[in-house]
Design a protein around this motif. Structure first.
Motif, PDB file in Angstrom:
ATOM      1  N   GLY A 147       1.391  -9.134   3.505  1.00 24.30           N
ATOM      2  CA  GLY A 147       0.227  -9.065   2.639  1.00 24.30           C
ATOM      3  C   GLY A 147       0.706  -8.576   1.284  1.00 24.30           C
ATOM      4  O   GLY A 147       1.828  -8.073   1.159  1.00 24.30           O
ATOM      5  N   ALA A 148      -0.127  -8.690   0.267  1.00 22.32           N
ATOM      6  CA  ALA A 148       0.297  -8.289  -1.079  1.00 22.32           C
ATOM      7  C   ALA A 148      -0.645  -7.240  -1.648  1.00 22.32           C
ATOM      8  O   ALA A 148      -1.864  -7.447  -1.695  1.00 22.32           O
ATOM      9  CB  ALA A 148       0.359  -9.497  -2.005  1.00 22.32           C
ATOM     10  N   ALA A 149      -0.069  -6.113  -2.079  1.00 24.28           N
ATOM     11  CA  ALA A 149      -0.792  -5.089  -2.826  1.00 24.28           C
ATOM     12  C   ALA A 149      -0.292  -5.167  -4.260  1.00 24.28           C
ATOM     13  O   ALA A 149       0.879  -4.897  -4.527  1.00 24.28           O
ATOM     14  CB  ALA A 149      -0.540  -3.705  -2.230  1.00 24.28           C
ATOM     15  N   ILE A 150      -1.156  -5.556  -5.169  1.00 21.72           N
ATOM     16  CA  ILE A 150      -0.754  -5.807  -6.553  1.00 21.72           C
ATOM     17  C   ILE A 150      -1.263  -4.691  -7.457  1.00 21.72           C
ATOM     18  O   ILE A 150      -2.475  -4.437  -7.525  1.00 21.72           O
ATOM     19  CB  ILE A 150      -1.279  -7.165  -7.037  1.00 21.72           C
ATOM     20  CG1 ILE A 150      -0.711  -8.288  -6.155  1.00 21.72           C
ATOM     21  CG2 ILE A 150      -0.916  -7.405  -8.497  1.00 21.72           C
ATOM     22  CD1 ILE A 150      -1.256  -9.665  -6.485  1.00 21.72           C
ATOM     23  N   ASN A 151      -0.354  -4.038  -8.142  1.00 17.72           N
ATOM     24  CA  ASN A 151      -0.672  -2.964  -9.082  1.00 17.72           C
ATOM     25  C   ASN A 151      -0.760  -3.571 -10.483  1.00 17.72           C
ATOM     26  O   ASN A 151       0.253  -3.929 -11.069  1.00 17.72           O
ATOM     27  CB  ASN A 151       0.413  -1.888  -9.019  1.00 17.72           C
ATOM     28  CG  ASN A 151       0.149  -0.733  -9.962  1.00 17.72           C
ATOM     29  OD1 ASN A 151      -0.785  -0.762 -10.766  1.00 17.72           O
ATOM     30  ND2 ASN A 151       0.972   0.292  -9.872  1.00 17.72           N
ATOM     31  N   THR A 152      -1.975  -3.693 -11.017  1.00 17.96           N
ATOM     32  CA  THR A 152      -2.150  -4.378 -12.293  1.00 17.96           C
ATOM     33  C   THR A 152      -1.680  -3.546 -13.485  1.00 17.96           C
ATOM     34  O   THR A 152      -1.671  -4.046 -14.615  1.00 17.96           O
ATOM     35  CB  THR A 152      -3.617  -4.774 -12.510  1.00 17.96           C
ATOM     36  OG1 THR A 152      -4.445  -3.599 -12.460  1.00 17.96           O
ATOM     37  CG2 THR A 152      -4.062  -5.760 -11.447  1.00 17.96           C
ATOM     38  N   SER A 153      -1.287  -2.305 -13.243  1.00 14.28           N
ATOM     39  CA  SER A 153      -0.722  -1.527 -14.348  1.00 14.28           C
ATOM     40  C   SER A 153       0.705  -1.974 -14.658  1.00 14.28           C
ATOM     41  O   SER A 153       1.246  -1.670 -15.721  1.00 14.28           O
ATOM     42  CB  SER A 153      -0.734  -0.028 -14.016  1.00 14.28           C
ATOM     43  OG  SER A 153       0.168   0.263 -12.959  1.00 14.28           O
ATOM     44  N   THR A 154       1.312  -2.711 -13.718  1.00 12.87           N
ATOM     45  CA  THR A 154       2.684  -3.194 -13.925  1.00 12.87           C
ATOM     46  C   THR A 154       2.809  -4.706 -13.804  1.00 12.87           C
ATOM     47  O   THR A 154       3.828  -5.279 -14.194  1.00 12.87           O
ATOM     48  CB  THR A 154       3.648  -2.550 -12.910  1.00 12.87           C
ATOM     49  OG1 THR A 154       3.243  -2.898 -11.580  1.00 12.87           O
ATOM     50  CG2 THR A 154       3.638  -1.026 -13.045  1.00 12.87           C
ATOM     51  N   VAL A 155       1.800  -5.372 -13.257  1.00 15.00           N
ATOM     52  CA  VAL A 155       1.856  -6.823 -13.029  1.00 15.00           C
ATOM     53  C   VAL A 155       0.811  -7.514 -13.893  1.00 15.00           C
ATOM     54  O   VAL A 155      -0.339  -7.088 -13.948  1.00 15.00           O
ATOM     55  CB  VAL A 155       1.614  -7.164 -11.538  1.00 15.00           C
ATOM     56  CG1 VAL A 155       1.580  -8.673 -11.337  1.00 15.00           C
ATOM     57  CG2 VAL A 155       2.685  -6.533 -10.674  1.00 15.00           C
ATOM     58  N   ARG A 156       1.211  -8.576 -14.555  1.00 11.66           N
ATOM     59  CA  ARG A 156       0.302  -9.341 -15.405  1.00 11.66           C
ATOM     60  C   ARG A 156       0.326 -10.814 -15.009  1.00 11.66           C
ATOM     61  O   ARG A 156       1.320 -11.313 -14.492  1.00 11.66           O
ATOM     62  CB  ARG A 156       0.724  -9.223 -16.874  1.00 11.66           C
ATOM     63  CG  ARG A 156       0.601  -7.823 -17.453  1.00 11.66           C
ATOM     64  CD  ARG A 156      -0.851  -7.461 -17.730  1.00 11.66           C
ATOM     65  NE  ARG A 156      -0.942  -6.159 -18.388  1.00 11.66           N
ATOM     66  CZ  ARG A 156      -1.004  -4.995 -17.742  1.00 11.66           C
ATOM     67  NH1 ARG A 156      -0.947  -4.988 -16.417  1.00 11.66           N
ATOM     68  NH2 ARG A 156      -1.121  -3.856 -18.411  1.00 11.66           N
ATOM     69  N   PHE A 157      -0.809 -11.474 -15.269  1.00 13.44           N
ATOM     70  CA  PHE A 157      -0.901 -12.922 -15.128  1.00 13.44           C
ATOM     71  C   PHE A 157      -1.094 -13.507 -16.529  1.00 13.44           C
ATOM     72  O   PHE A 157      -1.800 -12.932 -17.356  1.00 13.44           O
ATOM     73  CB  PHE A 157      -2.068 -13.316 -14.227  1.00 13.44           C
ATOM     74  CG  PHE A 157      -1.816 -13.077 -12.760  1.00 13.44           C
ATOM     75  CD1 PHE A 157      -1.465 -14.115 -11.925  1.00 13.44           C
ATOM     76  CD2 PHE A 157      -1.927 -11.800 -12.232  1.00 13.44           C
ATOM     77  CE1 PHE A 157      -1.219 -13.893 -10.578  1.00 13.44           C
ATOM     78  CE2 PHE A 157      -1.686 -11.558 -10.882  1.00 13.44           C
ATOM     79  CZ  PHE A 157      -1.329 -12.614 -10.056  1.00 13.44           C
ATOM     80  N   SER A 158      -0.470 -14.634 -16.793  1.00 12.19           N
ATOM     81  CA  SER A 158      -0.580 -15.271 -18.103  1.00 12.19           C
ATOM     82  C   SER A 158      -1.979 -15.853 -18.285  1.00 12.19           C
ATOM     83  O   SER A 158      -2.733 -15.993 -17.312  1.00 12.19           O
ATOM     84  CB  SER A 158       0.457 -16.388 -18.217  1.00 12.19           C
ATOM     85  OG  SER A 158       0.075 -17.497 -17.410  1.00 12.19           O
ATOM     86  N   PRO A 159      -2.349 -16.211 -19.526  1.00  8.08           N
ATOM     87  CA  PRO A 159      -3.659 -16.853 -19.745  1.00  8.08           C
ATOM     88  C   PRO A 159      -3.848 -18.106 -18.898  1.00  8.08           C
ATOM     89  O   PRO A 159      -4.970 -18.468 -18.555  1.00  8.08           O
ATOM     90  CB  PRO A 159      -3.638 -17.179 -21.239  1.00  8.08           C
ATOM     91  CG  PRO A 159      -2.730 -16.148 -21.831  1.00  8.08           C
ATOM     92  CD  PRO A 159      -1.664 -15.930 -20.794  1.00  8.08           C
TER      93      PRO A 159
END
Length: 205
Positions: A147-159
């Motif tokens: 499963g994936a736990a994504i920390n958005t303070s370090t991970v970004r998605f492009s436009p």
């Protein structure tokens, strides 16, 4: 030759193109590249009345959700962390799965379920991922090993929606691979079982 497997993604938030929705789209895109037919149910499509077992699934959105899940060979769930747990929007959608209790495959039975949680910090992401896996177990689904736990303070998605972290991108692609692989094996097994039943019926005539 076995039929194409159907993978349904459920999740995101009421905000269009949320990080949770982008992560969900990434998994579905990877599943499609592996030959699956995919469908996304997110955002406004999840906005439905609170589930009440006395009234069932009366809203059109709820009926469409249940029809998609009932026909799915595999699922992907994605939720933002709301105060350490699954968002109300996603949890309410999953509560409606109670209406599949009498289905030929009750609840999420016989389906691999990939789980993705998103939060601005590790604690919320990890606890929400655990909650998604717990709900999947309660609904008789089989959470994928990863499963994936994504920390958005370090991970970004492009436009354009592409994950800019290669490690997280790899995790999301692996979740897709596990869902499709399991769904394919289950479809093949069901086909063999059906062929065996037909042969037995012919011999009994």
């Amino acid at each position: 030759m076995h039929r194409i497997v159907n993978v349904v993604g459920v999740g995101g938030s009421s905000r269009p193109e949320s990080t949770a929705e982008q992560a969900l789209r990434t998994v579905l895109d990877a599943a499609q590249k592996r030959g699956a037919s995919v469908r996304l149910i997110s955002g406004p499509s999840l906005a439905m009345p609170l589930y009440d077992p006395r009234h069932g699934a009366g809203a059109p959105q709820a009926r469409r959700l249940l029809s998609a899940i009932a026909g799915a060979d595999g699922l992907v769930l994605a939720s933002p962390a709301y105060h350490g747990g699954i968002s109300g929007l996603v949890k309410n959608a999953l509560d409606h799965v109670e209406e599949l209790r009498e289905d030929i495959r009750p609840y999420l039975s016989e389906r691999a379920v990939g789980c993705v949680a998103v939060a601005h910090g590790w604690q919320g992401a990890v606890s929400t991922l655990a909650a998604l896996r717990d709900v999947t177990h309660a609904l008789r689904g089989w959470p994928t090993p990863l499963g994936a736990a994504i920390n958005t303070s370090t991970v970004r998605f492009s436009p354009a929606g592409a994950c800019e972290d290669p490690h997280v991108q790899g995790q999301l692609e692996e979740i897709a691979a596990q869902v499709v692989e399991f769904a394919t094996m289950r479809v093949l097994a069901a086909s063999r079982e059906e062929n065996a039943r037909r042969r037995a019926a012919r011999h009994a005539e």
